[in-house]
Design a protein around this motif. Sequence first.
Motif, mmCIF file in Angstrom:
data_model
loop_
_atom_site.group_PDB
_atom_site.id
_atom_site.type_symbol
_atom_site.label_atom_id
_atom_site.label_comp_id
_atom_site.label_asym_id
_atom_site.label_seq_id
_atom_site.Cartn_x
_atom_site.Cartn_y
_atom_site.Cartn_z
ATOM 1 N N ASP A 50 -33.243 -6.347 -55.507
ATOM 2 C CA ASP A 50 -31.802 -6.414 -55.270
ATOM 3 C C ASP A 50 -31.051 -5.464 -56.190
ATOM 4 O OD1 ASP A 50 -31.908 -8.278 -53.217
ATOM 5 O OD2 ASP A 50 -32.035 -9.954 -54.611
ATOM 6 N N ILE A 51 -31.481 -5.409 -57.471
ATOM 7 C CA ILE A 51 -30.805 -4.513 -58.415
ATOM 8 C C ILE A 51 -30.998 -3.063 -57.973
ATOM 9 C CG2 ILE A 51 -30.876 -3.648 -60.779
ATOM 10 C CD1 ILE A 51 -31.402 -6.481 -61.680
ATOM 11 N N TRP A 52 -32.208 -2.766 -57.503
ATOM 12 C CA TRP A 52 -32.500 -1.416 -57.001
ATOM 13 C C TRP A 52 -31.525 -1.040 -55.892
ATOM 14 C CZ3 TRP A 52 -35.655 2.765 -57.772
ATOM 15 C CH2 TRP A 52 -35.815 3.639 -56.704
ATOM 16 N N VAL A 53 -31.323 -1.955 -54.952
ATOM 17 C CA VAL A 53 -30.428 -1.658 -53.826
ATOM 18 C C VAL A 53 -28.992 -1.524 -54.309
ATOM 19 C CG1 VAL A 53 -29.499 -2.547 -51.673
ATOM 20 C CG2 VAL A 53 -31.919 -2.735 -52.147
ATOM 21 N N ASP A 78 -28.497 -4.640 -47.437
ATOM 22 C CA ASP A 78 -27.479 -3.710 -47.909
ATOM 23 C C ASP A 78 -26.907 -4.234 -49.218
ATOM 24 O OD1 ASP A 78 -26.036 -5.849 -47.125
ATOM 25 O OD2 ASP A 78 -24.877 -4.836 -45.574
ATOM 26 N N SER A 79 -25.866 -3.577 -49.731
ATOM 27 C CA SER A 79 -25.420 -3.932 -51.077
ATOM 28 C C SER A 79 -24.838 -5.352 -51.115
ATOM 29 C CB SER A 79 -24.411 -2.915 -51.589
ATOM 30 O OG SER A 79 -23.401 -2.703 -50.635
ATOM 31 N N LEU A 80 -24.211 -5.810 -50.008
ATOM 32 C CA LEU A 80 -23.681 -7.178 -49.996
ATOM 33 C C LEU A 80 -24.825 -8.197 -50.087
ATOM 34 C CD1 LEU A 80 -21.248 -9.041 -49.686
ATOM 35 C CD2 LEU A 80 -21.524 -8.914 -47.227
ATOM 36 N N SER A 81 -25.862 -7.991 -49.247
ATOM 37 C CA SER A 81 -27.020 -8.882 -49.311
ATOM 38 C C SER A 81 -27.653 -8.840 -50.686
ATOM 39 C CB SER A 81 -28.070 -8.482 -48.280
ATOM 40 O OG SER A 81 -27.533 -8.465 -47.010
ATOM 41 N N ALA A 82 -27.719 -7.627 -51.253
ATOM 42 C CA ALA A 82 -28.389 -7.487 -52.537
ATOM 43 C C ALA A 82 -27.611 -8.193 -53.636
ATOM 44 C CB ALA A 82 -28.564 -6.010 -52.871
ATOM 45 N N MET A 122 -32.995 -19.401 -48.396
ATOM 46 C CA MET A 122 -31.739 -18.807 -48.859
ATOM 47 C C MET A 122 -31.845 -17.284 -48.876
ATOM 48 S SD MET A 122 -30.225 -21.322 -51.760
ATOM 49 C CE MET A 122 -31.622 -21.341 -52.840
ATOM 50 N N ASN A 123 -33.013 -16.771 -49.306
ATOM 51 C CA ASN A 123 -33.199 -15.322 -49.293
ATOM 52 C C ASN A 123 -33.143 -14.768 -47.881
ATOM 53 O OD1 ASN A 123 -33.696 -13.835 -51.808
ATOM 54 N ND2 ASN A 123 -35.095 -15.534 -52.204
ATOM 55 N N LEU A 124 -33.736 -15.505 -46.934
ATOM 56 C CA LEU A 124 -33.824 -14.997 -45.568
ATOM 57 C C LEU A 124 -32.448 -14.982 -44.887
ATOM 58 C CD1 LEU A 124 -37.167 -16.674 -44.567
ATOM 59 C CD2 LEU A 124 -36.684 -14.242 -44.474
#
Lengths: 680, 234
Positions: A50-53, A78-82, A122-124
């Motif tokens: 997530d940090i990478w994205v 995308d950045s929102l999901s990340a 939750m991740n999915l």
Amino acid sequence: MSMEWPLFILAAALAVYAGAVLLAVSLPRPALGAVYPLCILAALAACAADIWVLAGQGAFQATLPLGLPTVGLRFRLDSLSAFFGLIVNLGIATSSLYGTGIGRAELSKRIEPFYPAFCAAMNLVLLADDAFGFLFFWELMSLSSWALVVSNHEDEENRKAAYVYLIMAAMGTTALLFAFGGMASPAGAAGGLAGQAGGYAFDAIRDHKLTPLVSGLVLVAALFGTGSKAGLMPLHAWLPLAHPAAPSHVSALMSGVMTKVAIYGIIRIVFDLLGTPAWWWSLPFIILGAATAVGGLLYAVQDRDLKRVLAYSTIENIGIVFAGLGLAIAFKATGIVNAAAVAMAAALLHSLNHSWFKSLLFLGAGAVLHATGRRDMESLGGLIHHMPQTAFYWLVGALSISALPPLNGFVSEWLLFQAVLAGPGFPEPILRFLSPVVAAMLALAAGLAAACFVRAFGTVFLGRPRSTEAAEAHEVPAVQRAAMGILAVLCILGGLFGGFSAWAIGPLLKTLAGTELAGLANGPTRLSLIAFTQGRSIYDAPTIALFVALSAIATMLVVHFISNRGTRRSPAWDCGFPDASPATQYSASSFSQPLRRVYRGIVLGSVEVLEMPPPGDLRPGRFAVRYRDHAWRNLYRRPAVALLFLAGRFNAFQFLTIRRYLVLMFSTLIALLIIMAVWM
Amino acid sequence: MTLALDVAPVMVAYDVAHFLAGMMLVASFMLLYQDRIFAVLNTFAAQAMLLALAVAWQGYVHHHPDLFITAAMAFGLKGIVIPLALNRMVVRLGIHRDVDQAVNVASSMFLGLGLTSLALLLVLKVTPGASSFTREGLALALAVILLGFLMMITRRNAVTQIVGFMSIENGLILAATGARGMPLVVEVSVAFSVLIALFVFAVFVFRIRERFDSVEIEYLDRVRGDRRVQGDGR
């Protein structure tokens, strides 16, 4: 191919979660603790992805040949999901760390197999890129958390809580179903599920242009669906029942993290899928958000159950986030993008901050529960002597949630107030009128939050123990203290580096609100947080921290060396302290009595009953306080009673004669035909 | 639809089709009026034969030879086989020969009139685009269907309920052939489903008879513990 590796890492993390589920199903009970290290591993890996994205600002997509035909099962990072993935996985990592300290006797086949499933679901939800996948994983998240709520099913209260939660989750998912159906329907169609199969992918939904009526209906359905999960008033009544019923590290996940998944859902729908916002969309967000913020805390101040206080406080924080989102919509729709960015930053950062301090507070409450076996604050007290570390971490969490500088809660609430203060710039008179009202309500909420946590900390950790269990409490295992410690450090760092976090979510703000925080670039240091311009609104956390530390030390020195010289003898009147009974202390209920009296009638519906024994009777006088949640009675209890009444009435239809059934069918047909004949 | 006739023959085709359909509607009213089981069965057979004629006429006018098969099936099965079978059933079971009515004849005739006018009103209103040839045929067919339904709910006797059901099906076939002509496959499958329904009804009737020595469906209700039926409409 190398560009895709955040998705591969996330897939591996999900595989680890799935493996943990399988392991928990197959392992014997004493070995179930192995689930938690696996979850920590998966969560940390997912955090890295997530940090990478977030840093790289790319979006990654994948489609699996599952799910709806012609749509498939689409994933998108995308950045929102990340950003929300970071919230989720940090919460999972710390809660799992706390979980590794759970004693063997408390491991159970009712908890450990569902825990990783809940984490994975939750991740999915965050990754899903089509309506079917979103709803499926949303429901998976609801059901796995329901299983965790009902894990301690011997308790009647927990069964009731789980039942209410299940109903609310089902209703919320149904509302979301209609929301997505409305969005996926072809252009101009009057809502409904008329969309062609391909229309359910988020890409296709983004292209649909909806009429104002349909988008309004979608907004209402989406608010109902996500608001019921997040705890927006008046849909909140399940939350103070269900969150405390789960084991404490699960409560931390549900309260700190799962509510953020709901916020992700509403942001995804309103800011991404639903198209250009209209200014009036913001009204339900702002009004309900502000009302939720105040209402949640009024109940939090009254309740005696420590975990339920925290759950009510979650409702308050959700209200703050929703108010921020509403302001962001209003500013974006009226073209004031820099204020929209400030409001959006406030909502996003408050989601992140709340996940930290609420997890911390719930883990602390779990430690107290583990040490004393009690959740009722009236039987706790004095725990700071037996659990000094837990008390310290809890204090950090309480200060953060009360939005005191230089901790992280202050950062996001400060940003929110900056956004509200830009309210006079609205071109719409309703919004101009509303913004000072919202400002006043949010200020009231901030004050009530401080009162609530002074009360909670003072009753639980200070004073003298009110029960033998509290007097004989012991500190929890080191890993559990470490979990709390990590969260406390995060709260402090989040406060000190608020400017950095606002800068880091800049690209995300650009996609959601239209611009990033422009003032950040030309501040005196990287760490100073600037909402609009440096001269008008700047918060420099390190300076404040330094000032707070220096003045505190100075005050301490003054008090210690000047005012306290020499021994002093006190008179006999001593606030009752030599009295052996701990009942002479300030209690949680007495602390909240002034507020209860002020808000008694309309808001709380509280009743105080004083029961004095007649003269000559040696029983003590009793003073009892009851309060009711209006939303519970009017929105849950009464519809349920009405439904049961109607069901009882309709029961007669189950035992009609064949001919009467035919008469029913025939008269319905005739009625429909007459309607056709009249209206066509 | 291509009409291979001149204007005057079109008028004839129109008149004959409406005459036959109207006769079927009259037969439906007669079904409502009868209070003897054998009379009901005879009227039903007459209605089925009228249906066969109507379908055959449509097939002749529109040059759809497959409609003749439909007509033959209607004539053979519904006009002869089913009435005979029901007749035998009534005789063999020794069923009461009079029909127990839940609503008296006058009221049910008035209800029937109301339903017929509703059907006309509705069809004429919702199909302004179609030719009057099909519109009025459709209206009459809908009236036959509604009257069949009315018969099912105003009679307590199992056999008359079967007849009501079959009469609904007559109306359906009339509507289908009048409008566009049903594909033969659909027609065959409908016929089979009606046969199966008849079979089920028959088995049902035998079972009721075995248990209660009567085919009044009320006895079934009494077994199910429904007490309100005792004073129902008698």
